[in-house]
Scaffold this active site. Structure first.
Site, PDB file in Angstrom:
ATOM      1  N   ASP A  56     -25.822   8.871 -24.971  1.00 57.09           N
ATOM      2  CA  ASP A  56     -27.013   8.745 -24.138  1.00 57.09           C
ATOM      3  C   ASP A  56     -26.648   7.859 -22.957  1.00 57.09           C
ATOM      4  OD1 ASP A  56     -29.692   9.585 -23.801  1.00 57.09           O
ATOM      5  OD2 ASP A  56     -30.374   7.563 -24.238  1.00 57.09           O
ATOM      6  N   THR A 107     -24.491  17.948 -27.173  1.00 57.46           N
ATOM      7  CA  THR A 107     -25.079  17.671 -25.862  1.00 57.46           C
ATOM      8  C   THR A 107     -25.468  18.967 -25.180  1.00 57.46           C
ATOM      9  OG1 THR A 107     -24.724  16.665 -23.678  1.00 57.46           O
ATOM     10  CG2 THR A 107     -22.793  17.610 -24.744  1.00 57.46           C
ATOM     11  N   LYS A 154     -13.472  10.066 -11.359  1.00 58.03           N
ATOM     12  CA  LYS A 154     -14.741   9.506 -11.853  1.00 58.03           C
ATOM     13  C   LYS A 154     -14.528   8.855 -13.216  1.00 58.03           C
ATOM     14  CE  LYS A 154     -19.392  10.683 -13.459  1.00 58.03           C
ATOM     15  NZ  LYS A 154     -20.450  11.689 -13.643  1.00 58.03           N
ATOM     16  N   HIS A 208     -18.935   4.793 -16.459  1.00 53.85           N
ATOM     17  CA  HIS A 208     -19.552   4.381 -17.711  1.00 53.85           C
ATOM     18  C   HIS A 208     -19.073   5.261 -18.873  1.00 53.85           C
ATOM     19  CE1 HIS A 208     -21.686   7.485 -15.680  1.00 53.85           C
ATOM     20  NE2 HIS A 208     -22.625   7.643 -16.594  1.00 53.85           N
ATOM     21  N   PHE A 252     -22.725  15.424 -11.457  1.00 53.85           N
ATOM     22  CA  PHE A 252     -24.055  15.962 -11.786  1.00 53.85           C
ATOM     23  C   PHE A 252     -25.069  14.834 -11.704  1.00 53.85           C
ATOM     24  CE2 PHE A 252     -22.081  14.388 -15.629  1.00 53.85           C
ATOM     25  CZ  PHE A 252     -23.105  13.738 -16.301  1.00 53.85           C
ATOM     26  N   GLY A 253     -26.309  15.180 -11.949  1.00 55.91           N
ATOM     27  CA  GLY A 253     -27.375  14.171 -12.047  1.00 55.91           C
ATOM     28  C   GLY A 253     -27.452  13.247 -10.837  1.00 55.91           C
TER      29      GLY A 253
HETATM   30  P1  ITT Z   1     -27.947  15.295 -23.602  1.00 56.88           P
HETATM   31  O1  ITT Z   1     -28.201  16.677 -24.099  1.00 56.88           O
HETATM   32  O2  ITT Z   1     -26.578  14.817 -23.946  1.00 56.88           O
HETATM   33  O3  ITT Z   1     -29.036  14.304 -23.976  1.00 56.88           O
HETATM   34  P2  ITT Z   1     -28.873  14.797 -20.880  1.00 56.88           P
HETATM   35  O4  ITT Z   1     -28.509  15.427 -19.581  1.00 56.88           O
HETATM   36  O5  ITT Z   1     -30.319  14.823 -21.321  1.00 56.88           O
HETATM   37  O6  ITT Z   1     -27.935  15.434 -21.990  1.00 56.88           O
HETATM   38  P3  ITT Z   1     -28.913  11.853 -20.892  1.00 56.88           P
HETATM   39  O7  ITT Z   1     -30.277  11.815 -21.501  1.00 56.88           O
HETATM   40  O8  ITT Z   1     -27.890  10.987 -21.491  1.00 56.88           O
HETATM   41  O9  ITT Z   1     -28.321  13.339 -20.869  1.00 56.88           O
HETATM   42  O10 ITT Z   1     -28.917  11.556 -19.343  1.00 56.88           O
HETATM   43  C1  ITT Z   1     -29.914  10.895 -18.684  1.00 56.88           C
HETATM   44  C2  ITT Z   1     -29.979  11.343 -17.267  1.00 56.88           C
HETATM   45  O11 ITT Z   1     -28.996  10.641 -16.515  1.00 56.88           O
HETATM   46  C3  ITT Z   1     -29.764  12.839 -17.016  1.00 56.88           C
HETATM   47  O12 ITT Z   1     -30.680  13.279 -16.048  1.00 56.88           O
HETATM   48  C4  ITT Z   1     -28.357  12.911 -16.478  1.00 56.88           C
HETATM   49  O13 ITT Z   1     -28.242  13.943 -15.511  1.00 56.88           O
HETATM   50  C5  ITT Z   1     -28.176  11.537 -15.827  1.00 56.88           C
HETATM   51  N1  ITT Z   1     -26.784  11.132 -15.975  1.00 56.88           N
HETATM   52  C6  ITT Z   1     -26.149  10.860 -17.136  1.00 56.88           C
HETATM   53  N2  ITT Z   1     -24.864  10.587 -16.919  1.00 56.88           N
HETATM   54  C7  ITT Z   1     -24.663  10.693 -15.590  1.00 56.88           C
HETATM   55  C8  ITT Z   1     -23.539  10.579 -14.758  1.00 56.88           C
HETATM   56  O14 ITT Z   1     -22.333  10.339 -15.248  1.00 56.88           O
HETATM   57  N3  ITT Z   1     -23.707  10.758 -13.451  1.00 56.88           N
HETATM   58  C9  ITT Z   1     -24.920  11.052 -12.923  1.00 56.88           C
HETATM   59  N4  ITT Z   1     -26.024  11.208 -13.645  1.00 56.88           N
HETATM   60  C10 ITT Z   1     -25.901  11.036 -14.976  1.00 56.88           C
END
Ligand code: ITT
Length: 182
Positions: free
Chosen positions: A60, A6, A157, A162, A136-137
């Site tokens: 993912d 990741t 969290k 999830h 994050f995100g």
């Molecule tokens: P990988 O290298 O593992 O693919 P990624 O950040 O691209 O890392 P994903 O494609 O799985 O990961 O994530 C999709 C989006 O959703 C990405 O912008 C993440 O920041 C967001 N996301 C995933 N899990 C989250 C969480 O637990 N809380 C908030 N945002 C999340």
């Protein structure tokens, strides 16, 4: 030892609380433009296992907003990079149904076995403003009750998230397999 392929440090930190012997590998893999997270994981594992001959995890995740018909869903990473949380809040103006869920699919493989995958989900609502600096995100705009997921520590969290759920399901599967072998 298990490698978690990741690029996302936040994901790794959360998974590491479930698997103590986890090592982050930021080596990338092709993300299929698919309709489901499951397909992305299955396709990614084929690539990763061809390169790494050790136990590996990939995961993912996506945010699915009811009032936006499941958007951003499989486009979550792209949408976070482009629109970001302000963009989502803007899209939600005037949308009544603010219910949303995060989904996480974790895939696991090791040499000589069929890959397995586990799903975890958490339901919440999209808030009216971003709050909190943890996580994050999409965490600052995803609320469980009156707190956003960016306002709680990783440990808290993980209890309901999830990712906490998908990772614990995999952990249980691995532990049970170990028991069956003993
Ligand atoms: P990988 O290298 O593992 O693919 P990624 O950040 O691209 O890392 P994903 O494609 O799985 O990961 O994530 C999709 C989006 O959703 C990405 O912008 C993440 O920041 C967001 N996301 C995933 N899990 C989250 C969480 O637990 N809380 C908030 N945002 C999340």
């Amino acid at each position: 030892m298990i490698y978690f392929v990741t690029s996302n440090k936040g994901k790794f930190a959360e998974a590491r609380e479930v698997f103590e012997d986890l090592v982050q590998k930021n080596i990338g893999y092709p993300e299929l433009q698919a309709n489901t997270l499951e397909e992305v994981v299955a396709f990614g594992l084929v690539d990763v296992t061809a390169r790494l001959k050790v136990p590996v995890i990939i995961e993912d995740a996506g945010l699915f907003i009811e009032g936006l018909n499941g958007f951003p869903g499989v486009y979550s990473a792209y949408v976070q990079k482009t629109l970001g949380n302000p963009g989502i809040l803007k899209l939600m103006e005037g949308v009544e149904d603010r219910r949303a869920y995060f989904a996480s699919i974790v895939g696991y493989a090791e040499p000589g076995m069929e890959p397995v995958a586990f799903r975890g989900e958490v339901w919440g609502t999209i808030g009216f403003e971003a709050r909190g600096a943890m996580g994050f995100g999409y965490d600052p705009i995803f609320y469980l009750g009156d707190k956003s997921m960016a306002q709680v520590e990783t440990e808290e969290k993980n209890k309901m998230s999830h990712r906490g759920r998908s990772m614990r399901a995999l952990k249980e599967w691995l532990d049970n397999r170990q028991l069956r072998r003993n």
